[in-house]
Write an enzyme that holds these catalytic residues in place. Structure first.
Site, PDB file in Angstrom:
ATOM      1  N   ASP A   1      33.235  54.860  10.337  1.00  0.00           N
ATOM      2  CA  ASP A   1      32.247  54.740  10.026  1.00  0.00           C
ATOM      3  C   ASP A   1      31.155  53.880  10.682  1.00  0.00           C
ATOM      4  OD1 ASP A   1      30.044  53.926   8.161  1.00  0.00           O
ATOM      5  OD2 ASP A   1      31.792  53.374   6.574  1.00  0.00           O
TER       6      ASP A   1
ATOM      7  N   PRO B   1      30.149  40.367  41.075  1.00  0.00           N
ATOM      8  CA  PRO B   1      29.777  39.425  39.990  1.00  0.00           C
ATOM      9  C   PRO B   1      28.298  39.347  39.634  1.00  0.00           C
ATOM     10  CG  PRO B   1      31.357  38.777  41.682  1.00  0.00           C
ATOM     11  CD  PRO B   1      30.833  40.020  41.913  1.00  0.00           C
TER      12      PRO B   1
ATOM     13  N   ARG C   1      37.843  56.946  27.550  1.00  0.00           N
ATOM     14  CA  ARG C   1      38.228  57.100  25.994  1.00  0.00           C
ATOM     15  C   ARG C   1      37.053  57.630  25.259  1.00  0.00           C
ATOM     16  NH1 ARG C   1      36.305  53.427  22.764  1.00  0.00           N
ATOM     17  NH2 ARG C   1      38.040  53.915  21.315  1.00  0.00           N
TER      18      ARG C   1
ATOM     19  N   GLU D   1      34.509  37.672  49.799  1.00  0.00           N
ATOM     20  CA  GLU D   1      33.150  37.020  49.439  1.00  0.00           C
ATOM     21  C   GLU D   1      32.500  38.183  49.233  1.00  0.00           C
ATOM     22  OE1 GLU D   1      32.403  33.694  48.754  1.00  0.00           O
ATOM     23  OE2 GLU D   1      34.721  33.866  48.741  1.00  0.00           O
TER      24      GLU D   1
HETATM   25  C1  9D3 Z   1      31.679  32.005  45.843  1.00  0.00           C
HETATM   26  C2  9D3 Z   1      30.749  32.863  45.100  1.00  0.00           C
HETATM   27  N1  9D3 Z   1      31.703  34.135  44.347  1.00  0.00           N
HETATM   28  C3  9D3 Z   1      30.856  34.722  43.491  1.00  0.00           C
HETATM   29  C4  9D3 Z   1      31.085  33.995  42.109  1.00  0.00           C
HETATM   30  C5  9D3 Z   1      32.200  34.930  45.456  1.00  0.00           C
HETATM   31  C6  9D3 Z   1      32.943  36.112  44.963  1.00  0.00           C
HETATM   32  C7  9D3 Z   1      34.147  35.861  44.074  1.00  0.00           C
HETATM   33  C8  9D3 Z   1      34.814  36.974  43.531  1.00  0.00           C
HETATM   34  C9  9D3 Z   1      32.753  37.439  45.225  1.00  0.00           C
HETATM   35  C10 9D3 Z   1      33.424  38.543  44.880  1.00  0.00           C
HETATM   36  C11 9D3 Z   1      34.628  38.325  44.133  1.00  0.00           C
HETATM   37  C12 9D3 Z   1      35.481  39.354  43.372  1.00  0.00           C
HETATM   38  N2  9D3 Z   1      34.995  39.886  42.222  1.00  0.00           N
HETATM   39  C13 9D3 Z   1      34.481  41.163  42.144  1.00  0.00           C
HETATM   40  O1  9D3 Z   1      34.527  41.945  43.036  1.00  0.00           O
HETATM   41  C14 9D3 Z   1      34.027  41.541  40.890  1.00  0.00           C
HETATM   42  C15 9D3 Z   1      34.049  40.906  39.675  1.00  0.00           C
HETATM   43  C16 9D3 Z   1      34.462  39.358  39.129  1.00  0.00           C
HETATM   44  O2  9D3 Z   1      35.035  38.838  39.868  1.00  0.00           O
HETATM   45  N3  9D3 Z   1      34.381  39.161  37.604  1.00  0.00           N
HETATM   46  C17 9D3 Z   1      33.811  39.989  37.102  1.00  0.00           C
HETATM   47  N4  9D3 Z   1      33.176  41.184  37.357  1.00  0.00           N
HETATM   48  C18 9D3 Z   1      33.362  41.771  38.474  1.00  0.00           C
HETATM   49  S1  9D3 Z   1      32.862  43.058  39.301  1.00  0.00           S
HETATM   50  C19 9D3 Z   1      33.490  42.912  40.600  1.00  0.00           C
END
Ligand code: 9D3
Length: 414
Positions: A164, A85, A149, A112
């Site tokens: 285009d 994230p 793709r 996490e």
């Molecule tokens: C409480 C803090 N959280 C961060 C916003 C912890 C957290 C939440 C969800 C840590 C990892 C995740 C799992 N998500 C992914 O691994 C992830 C992800 C996503 O949740 N949203 C958008 N893109 C991605 S890429 C990997």
């Protein structure tokens, strides 16, 4: 193209890799997908991959060693991406970058996340959007799908004409197929007309209209240039303008303006830079200066200057300028006045872009010298562009600077 995926849940990818487009790309030998499960790289007897975070706070973290070993076990020299994230936002431009890499390793976290030390092995972190998922598997599939793709041959519709480039960066137009009428809902008449030119016009307008309505922030990113059929013109008005006492006067043409604004106009693709003054002697002086740089000694000394000065023309009045543009373009220009002072009837940059794109007319941007364009010129024009403002109490840009900023705001692409 080879994808290696480090995941604790390879089974999540089963239906994905067994599905039409991906399956075909794999069968055609266009892509290879390999999985590596960190659990198989855990060394303790329970094969644990997670643990409590140092510092407390609850939740579980993925341990660095099994992931580290899984990553290290991948042969070759892949570009290593951690789905997280905190990563750079994924979009079509990123997909285009990644397809060039040829070999990509995707690391999927859970809970996490993974022990921060894993980033030592990672080239880049990528997120697919600002929403919280339970792990990196879906993001990895999104990325593989978007990248695959783009591989030539992966879509299996090579003979369909390449889209285009007009539509790059804006939204799609609406599509229809049989039947002509369904539940009283009709297909737009123009699509049934068989007039390809009309169909294309309609599609472009719809694509632009939808982009303005639904994604105005995309409009801020596109350059107008590509979408404009008619030219843009800049007029530097020396009469009628105000002096500091708000009397209507004629100003002197400044050599500095001729040079600087013509170079701006050349840079941003403005067709003609009109220097507007009713004083014939001034027009003659401008012509002489322009000749020096386009035909005389100056043109050999400085060919870049020549390219810029070539688009300078003189005109005795705003009305005459409009007439000349109309004659040249066979269409009446949208006349937009500029001013440093806010007033009613103002048009924002975004709305001006909108008008320019939809009306398919040439554009004449008028700039005032001295203390600015008179009320008469402003009310006579089709719109008054919002002033360039910056948080502050000082608002005295030179006309050269204003031209540069306004051309950049209209024509730059981000
Ligand atoms: C409480 C803090 N959280 C961060 C916003 C912890 C957290 C939440 C969800 C840590 C990892 C995740 C799992 N998500 C992914 O691994 C992830 C992800 C996503 O949740 N949203 C958008 N893109 C991605 S890429 C990997």
């Amino acid at each position: 193209m080879r994808f290696d995926i480090v995941t604790l849940f390879p089974e999540m990818f089963e239906s994905f890799t067994n599905c039409s487009i991906l399956k075909r790309a794999i069968n055609k030998g266009l892509i290879e997908v390999h999985f590596h499960n960190p659990r198989e790289f855990a060394t303790d007897k329970h094969r644990t991959v997670d643990d409590y975070p140092y510092g407390g706070g609850g939740g579980m973290l993925l341990r660095v060693e099994p992931f580290w070993r899984a990553i290290k076990s991948v042969p070759g020299n892949p570009y290593r991406i951690l789905l997280s994230p905190q990563g750079r936002l994924f979009n079509q431009d990123v997909a285009k970058e990644l397809v060039k890499r040829g070999h990509i390793l995707l690391i999927c976290g859970h809970y996490e996340g993974i022990d921060e030390r894993i980033t030592e092995l990672v080239d880049e972190e990528i997120s697919i959007g600002d929403y919280v998922l339970t792990g990196g598997e879906l993001p990895a599939m999104v990325l593989v799908d978007a990248v695959t793709r783009l591989i030539p041959g992966a879509l299996g519709c090579e003979d369909s004409p390449k889209r285009d480039s007009f539509y790059d960066g804006i939204l799609d137009f609406p599509h229809y197929t049989k039947p002509r009428e369904f539940e009283g809902l009709k297909v737009p008449e123009v699509l049934l007309s068989g007039n390809h030119e009309e169909v294309e016009r309609w599609r472009r307008r719809e694509a632009l209209r939808r982009t303005f309505q639904r994604r105005p922030e995309l409009v801020d990113k596109i350059s107008l240039r590509k979408y404009m059929e008619k030219g843009t013109y800049v007029g530097l008005v020396h009469y009628p303008v105000y002096n500091q006492h708000r009397e209507i006067i004629t100003t002197t043409v400044a050599n500095l303006d001729i040079h600087d604004i013509s170079r701006c106009c050349r840079t941003y693709g403005v067709k003609v830079f009109y220097i507007i003054t009713p004083i014939e002697a001034q027009r003659e002086t401008v012509k002489r200066i322009v000749r020096h740089w386009t035909e005389g000694v100056g043109s050999k000394l400085n060919p870049d200057r020549r390219e810029a000065l070539e688009r300078v023309k003189v005109s005795p009045s705003v009305e005459e300028t409009v007439r000349r543009i109309e004659e040249r373009e066979k269409a009446e220009p949208i006349v937009i006045a500029t001013s440093a002072r806010p007033s009613s009837k103002m048009i924002s940059f975004r709305d001006l872009k909108w008008r320019i794109l939809l009306e398919e007319r040439p554009l004449l941007l008028l700039f005032g010298t001295g203390w600015g364009l008179t009320e008469e010129v402003k009310s006579w024009s089709d719109g008054l562009l919002e002033p360039i403002e910056w948080k502050g109490d000082y608002n005295h840009l030179s006309v050269r600077a204003a031209v540069a900023i306004i051309l950049d705001r209209l024509f730059r692409s981000v």
